[in-house]
Scaffold this motif. Structure first.
Motif, PDB file in Angstrom:
ATOM      1  N   GLU A  82      25.669 -81.745  55.094  1.00 26.59           N
ATOM      2  CA  GLU A  82      25.378 -83.077  55.613  1.00 26.59           C
ATOM      3  C   GLU A  82      26.028 -83.328  56.970  1.00 26.59           C
ATOM      4  N   ILE A 110      26.637 -94.414  46.970  1.00 28.53           N
ATOM      5  CA  ILE A 110      27.129 -93.153  47.529  1.00 28.53           C
ATOM      6  C   ILE A 110      26.039 -92.616  48.454  1.00 28.53           C
ATOM      7  N   ARG A 111      26.376 -92.283  49.671  1.00 23.09           N
ATOM      8  CA  ARG A 111      25.353 -91.817  50.619  1.00 23.09           C
ATOM      9  C   ARG A 111      25.452 -90.334  50.942  1.00 23.09           C
ATOM     10  N   ASN A 112      26.665 -89.841  50.942  1.00 23.10           N
ATOM     11  CA  ASN A 112      26.830 -88.401  51.126  1.00 23.10           C
ATOM     12  C   ASN A 112      26.902 -87.761  49.749  1.00 23.10           C
ATOM     13  N   GLY A 113      26.170 -86.663  49.568  1.00 21.82           N
ATOM     14  CA  GLY A 113      26.316 -85.932  48.310  1.00 21.82           C
ATOM     15  C   GLY A 113      27.402 -84.879  48.479  1.00 21.82           C
ATOM     16  N   THR A 114      27.172 -83.751  47.870  1.00 16.41           N
ATOM     17  CA  THR A 114      28.057 -82.605  48.090  1.00 16.41           C
ATOM     18  C   THR A 114      27.149 -81.450  48.474  1.00 16.41           C
ATOM     19  N   ASN A 115      27.716 -80.323  48.863  1.00 18.44           N
ATOM     20  CA  ASN A 115      26.855 -79.165  49.146  1.00 18.44           C
ATOM     21  C   ASN A 115      26.058 -78.783  47.911  1.00 18.44           C
ATOM     22  N   ALA A 116      26.660 -78.983  46.751  1.00 14.43           N
ATOM     23  CA  ALA A 116      25.950 -78.661  45.508  1.00 14.43           C
ATOM     24  C   ALA A 116      24.673 -79.482  45.378  1.00 14.43           C
ATOM     25  N   SER A 117      24.742 -80.754  45.798  1.00 15.26           N
ATOM     26  CA  SER A 117      23.548 -81.596  45.648  1.00 15.26           C
ATOM     27  C   SER A 117      22.446 -81.128  46.586  1.00 15.26           C
ATOM     28  N   GLY A 167      19.038 -96.523  47.721  1.00 13.58           N
ATOM     29  CA  GLY A 167      19.657 -95.874  48.860  1.00 13.58           C
ATOM     30  C   GLY A 167      20.885 -95.058  48.527  1.00 13.58           C
ATOM     31  N   PRO A 225      23.209 -87.514  55.904  1.00 15.66           N
ATOM     32  CA  PRO A 225      23.492 -87.788  54.492  1.00 15.66           C
ATOM     33  C   PRO A 225      22.253 -87.641  53.609  1.00 15.66           C
ATOM     34  N   VAL A 226      22.462 -87.143  52.413  1.00 11.93           N
ATOM     35  CA  VAL A 226      21.349 -86.880  51.496  1.00 11.93           C
ATOM     36  C   VAL A 226      20.644 -88.181  51.090  1.00 11.93           C
ATOM     37  N   ALA A 227      21.349 -89.308  51.163  1.00 12.08           N
ATOM     38  CA  ALA A 227      20.717 -90.579  50.797  1.00 12.08           C
ATOM     39  C   ALA A 227      19.566 -90.931  51.743  1.00 12.08           C
ATOM     40  N   GLU A 287      28.529 -92.328  55.435  1.00  7.21           N
ATOM     41  CA  GLU A 287      28.748 -92.869  54.095  1.00  7.21           C
ATOM     42  C   GLU A 287      28.708 -94.392  54.122  1.00  7.21           C
ATOM     43  N   ASN A 301      35.463 -83.917  51.342  1.00 12.88           N
ATOM     44  CA  ASN A 301      34.356 -83.070  50.917  1.00 12.88           C
ATOM     45  C   ASN A 301      33.812 -82.226  52.072  1.00 12.88           C
ATOM     46  N   ILE A 353      24.717 -83.208  40.097  1.00 20.30           N
ATOM     47  CA  ILE A 353      25.819 -82.901  41.016  1.00 20.30           C
ATOM     48  C   ILE A 353      27.082 -82.738  40.181  1.00 20.30           C
ATOM     49  N   HIS A 391      34.625 -95.607  45.712  1.00 24.44           N
ATOM     50  CA  HIS A 391      33.387 -95.555  44.920  1.00 24.44           C
ATOM     51  C   HIS A 391      33.014 -94.118  44.566  1.00 24.44           C
ATOM     52  N   ARG A 392      33.301 -93.183  45.458  1.00 23.11           N
ATOM     53  CA  ARG A 392      33.003 -91.774  45.161  1.00 23.11           C
ATOM     54  C   ARG A 392      33.990 -91.234  44.135  1.00 23.11           C
ATOM     55  N   VAL A 421      22.975 -91.926  46.303  1.00 18.18           N
ATOM     56  CA  VAL A 421      22.767 -90.581  45.799  1.00 18.18           C
ATOM     57  C   VAL A 421      22.726 -90.627  44.278  1.00 18.18           C
TER      58      VAL A 421
END
Lengths: 400, 269, 181
Positions: C87, C57-64, B36, C92-94, B85, B217, B43, B205-206, B38
């Motif tokens: 996102e 991590i559940r949110n990536g970045t725009n790059a992802s 679950g 979220p991308v996850a 998140e 972000n 990235i 964690h990020r 990323v």
């Protein structure tokens, strides 16, 4: 527009509560916790008045007060455990107490105090228990055997040693009872983020209200038990207790009002929020109930009961009635402090609401059950530890 | 005309996704990924030099979080990202955005419906006087130098790392709620799902994986800034070392928050 | 003088023994159940840091996101919405990709949801927004001013990823200059 009106309009409209302050985290359980520990500390003080300060007229309740304290101390942690999100981790408080936490000491203070209380009861009751063991059979005999620690020695030498130990335990018991409850007050008084709690008077008020609730509990239950079992009520003892109750209540009530008065008089920026609280959601539970009905009436009535020579029947009836009112007063005070303090958001711009449910994990029904448990336990204890000196088995009278 | 462009774009995108998922990327992603979560491969690091450092404490960098309330537009992107998140339960807020309205009689009106999670769609209409000023204030953990929560935690379940992060050990927390009471900023709550205390961690964690905190972000106007004070070219270094209107919340509490606000007004609590 | 089986102080000795036993057992239990890393760095469990570090991590970045969506990338990165997070609107991308595979599609906002989303940032009436940072419009005045139907959705004129793209293209085709903002 008058300035007052401007303020009133502003506070009414700006009612802003931080999003995480909408929910009241410390529920009815945390109202009961200081209430029960307060009764324990107060009852112990009654016993100590006889055992340490030799107030002879309190002899009839001196042993009962200890057993009464034990019945309540046994359930002092019940509301806490029910409140914890992870009660199975509760022992961490004892295993890894954080030295900087005002709460972490509770496990040790509570345990030490419980040990002192149990030991004092065992030593005071030892000759009685030894005598009871001789007449008992089966389970009771085994129980008495355990409670007397297998010793049947009630010789003068042995009892003299016991007396020294009792005096020592009672002497360290008083500061411990005071510490226990003053400390509970400090758990609240040390929260600097909450202007209602964060006052150096908080431990003092908690301690005084503890004494008041303990004495009131003893008077009420003493008269009640004796009346229902049709036994002799020592009026000298009741009158002395009422005098102590009056004295403690004067201090308690005056300090409670003084605390509020100093907030109001200094009128710092906190006062605006506190005033809204006291005259808003707390109006009925604080001003009407705690102050108006359950403080002013007992305050006057206790004065009359203490100063005017009244017939025994009147003292007995009104003494126990006023004690019951005092017990309600202290419960209301716990409510107004614990719940009231949380109703005010740390934004100091508004307050939330709290309405306990009847049937929920920390609801009203559970609270009633928790308050009944010590009373049931007290009844069970009465089968093991005879409360009154006139219940003593014959052997004790001879040796005494 | 416009419709045609849109159609073309969406068709192309579909084709592309099919192609990509068929092979190239899928192959390279079978590395270590917690369920679950990323996958970080591909990235780019937002904070260079963080990945691969598994030492317990961050030693090379000194992180600072700055909120610029002169930039915040109250869109609530940060709140949405935060909720996603951490799957924050409804009614609990690790971060939230407050709206301040000050009228010309000096009255201050604050609100934060659902913590700003749904954005601010409607103006306040319950204000009797003309408005002098309005602004938004995002709130999150202040990461105090002297954290009250750590002071009061009876079991050592909330702690301060040597690099200044205040975190919660959900395996030891008993949920007594003392930290919730003690936090002057009300950033803590008891998570009804884990039944432990919970709060903003500045996305520890990020950060440890080289990504910015989720809220930083997503902020479209750079109202939330996160950076390294050891880097003298960083924006946070510049803000904290050059003349700016910079302050912290409730300085009188003595907690010494590490969270700084640019353009903070006295009305803000 | 009665005879006693026990010595005058035997109960005291037993009580002391019980208390000592309780203390010793307590210390022993503590040693057994305490997490190994407790106290390693302070009054807390040292490995808790690692636990927190490994939170998913559940949110990536725009790059992802844009790595797999190059056409959107092209639009998004060139437009004034390049700072808007993918996102934020889509989730979220996850929830979309797991172990390198698409596990579910992310929602695309439709109809009035889009308007609501746009107005989270661009609604003039909220006032509290600094004018210099983004463009503000009032509804429905904006639609009236542009001579379109008032039930029009924002995305009928503005590409949500690059809000001015179609506007600019249309102007180029029709040859209209920048007349009124």
């Amino acid at each position: 527009m008058s300035p007052e009106h401007g303020v009133a309009a502003a506070t009414a409209l700006t009612n802003y509560v931080f999003p995480n302050d909408i929910h009241v985290h410390w529920s009815l359980m945390i109202v009961l916790y200081p209430y029960i520990t307060g009764i324990v500390a107060g009852a112990f003080i009654v016993s100590s008045l006889y055992h340490v300060f030799h107030i002879e007229s309190l002899k009839p309740v001196s042993r009962y007060a200890l057993v009464f304290a034990l019945a309540f101390v046994a359930f002092a942690t019940a509301p806490l455990l029910n409140h914890l999100g992870h009660p199975e981790r509760a022992m961490s408080m004892m295993l890894t107490p954080n030295p900087t936490s005002a709460m972490a000491g509770f496990g040790y203070i509570y345990s030490a105090y419980s040990i002192v209380l149990i030991l004092e009861i065992l030593f005071i009751y030892r000759p009685t228990l030894v005598a009871l063991k001789q007449t008992a059979t089966g389970f009771k005999r085994k129980l008495y055997g355990m409670l007397t620690l297998g010793s049947d020695n009630v010789s003068e030498k042995s009892l003299a040693l016991d007396h020294k130990i009792i005096a020592f335990l009672a002497a360290i018991g008083i500061p411990m009872a005071c510490t226990l409850h003053g400390y509970v007050g400090f758990i609240f008084g040390g929260v600097k983020a909450n202007p209602m709690w964060a006052t150096p008077l908080m431990p003092v008020i908690f301690l005084l209200s503890a004494s008041v609730s303990g004495i009131a509990g003893i008077i009420f239950s003493y008269v009640l038990i004796k009346t229902f079992t049709g036994r002799f009520i020592d009026m000298d003892c009741v009158r002395t207790l009422i005098k102590f109750l009056w004295g403690c209540f004067i201090l308690d009530f005056v300090f409670e009002m003084l605390e509020l008065f100093s907030h109001a008089y200094m009128a710092t920026h906190h006062w605006e929020a506190l005033r809204d609280l006291y005259f808003g959601p707390l109006y009925s539970t604080f001003w009407i109930a705690q102050v108006g009905v359950f403080s002013v009436i007992p305050f006057v009535a206790l004065g009359i009961l203490s100063l005017v020579k009244l017939p025994d029947g009147v003292v007995k009836f009104f003494g126990s009635l006023i004690s019951l009112m005092i017990l309600v007063q202290v419960l209301l005070m716990r409510w107004n402090v614990v719940i009231g303090g949380q109703l005010m958001s740390k934004s100091e711009r508004g307050h939330t609401v709290f309405r306990p449910e009847w049937f929920e994990k920390e609801g009203i029904m559970v609270s009633i059950v928790i308050m009944l448990l010590p009373i049931i336990f007290l009844y069970i204890l009465s089968k093991v530890f005879p409360f009154w000196l006139d219940d003593e088995p014959a052997v004790e009278k001879q040796s005494a | 005309m416009i419709r045609a462009i849109e159609k073309e774009i969406s068709q192309d995108r579909r084709a592309f996704i099919k192609k990509v998922l068929g092979g190239t990327i899928a192959g390279s992603l079978l590395l270590v990924i917690p369920a679950g979560a990323v996958d970080l491969t591909g990235i780019p690091e937002q904070i260079p030099g963080m990945r691969g450092d598994t030492a317990p404490f961050i030693t090379k960098k000194k992180f600072a979080f700055i909120v610029d309330i002169t930039r915040c537009i109250g869109c609530g992107s940060c709140c949405v990202a935060d909720k996603n998140e951490y799957k924050v339960p409804d009614g609990m807020y690790r971060t939230w955005v407050e709206r301040y309205v000050i009228d010309d009689e000096d009255n201050v009106y604050v609100d934060s419906p659902n913590g700003g999670l749904d954005g601010y769609q409607e103006p306040r209409e319950d204000i009797p006087h003309p408005t002098r000023d309005t602004f938004f204030v995002p709130k999150l953990c202040n990461m105090c130098e002297h954290p009250s929560c750590v002071q009061v935690c009876p079991v050592g379940a909330t702690y301060q790392t040597e690099d200044g992060f205040v975190l919660v050990d959900s395996k030891r927390c008993v949920a007594c709620g003392y930290c919730v009471q003690a936090c002057p900023y009300s950033v803590r709550f008891i998570n009804p799902e884990t039944k432990t205390a919970d709060k903003c961690t500045w996305c520890y964690h990020r950060v440890r994986k080289g990504l910015l905190p989720a809220c930083v972000n997503v902020c479209p106007v750079q109202a939330r800034k996160f950076g390294d004070l050891n880097d003298k070219d960083s924006e946070v270094y510049n803000i904290l070392h050059q003349p700016h209107v910079v302050s912290v919340l409730k300085p009188g509490m003595g907690n010494k928050p590490a969270l700084h606000y640019v353009g903070l007004r006295r009305e803000v609590v | 003088m009665p005879e006693y089986k026990s010595k005058p102080y035997s109960h005291v000795v037993r009580i002391l023994l019980i208390l000592i036993t309780v203390g010793v057992v307590g210390v022993a239990v503590r040693a057994m159940v305490l997490p190994k890393s407790f106290g390693q760095y302070g009054h807390y469990r040292g490995t808790a840091i690692e636990d927190e570090m490994n939170r998913p991590i559940r949110n990536g970045t725009n790059a992802s996101c844009l790595a797999c969506h190059p056409y959107i990338r092209e639009m998004h990165m060139e437009g004034v919405h390049k700072t808007v997070s993918c996102e934020f609107c889509h989730g979220p991308v996850a929830d979309h990709v797991k172990d390198g595979k698409v596990i579910a599609g992310l929602p695309k906002k439709q109809g009035k949801e889009i308007k609501r989303l746009c107005l989270r940032c661009h609604n003039q009436i909220i006032r509290a927004r600094p004018k210099e940072s983004i463009k503000m419009i009032s509804m429905p005045q904006h639609l009236e001013q542009k001579h379109v139907r008032v039930d029009h959705n924002c995305n009928q004129c503005h590409n949500v990823h690059a809000p001015l793209m179609w506007v600019k293209e249309a102007r180029a085709i029709v040859g209209v200059g920048e007349d009124n903002r």
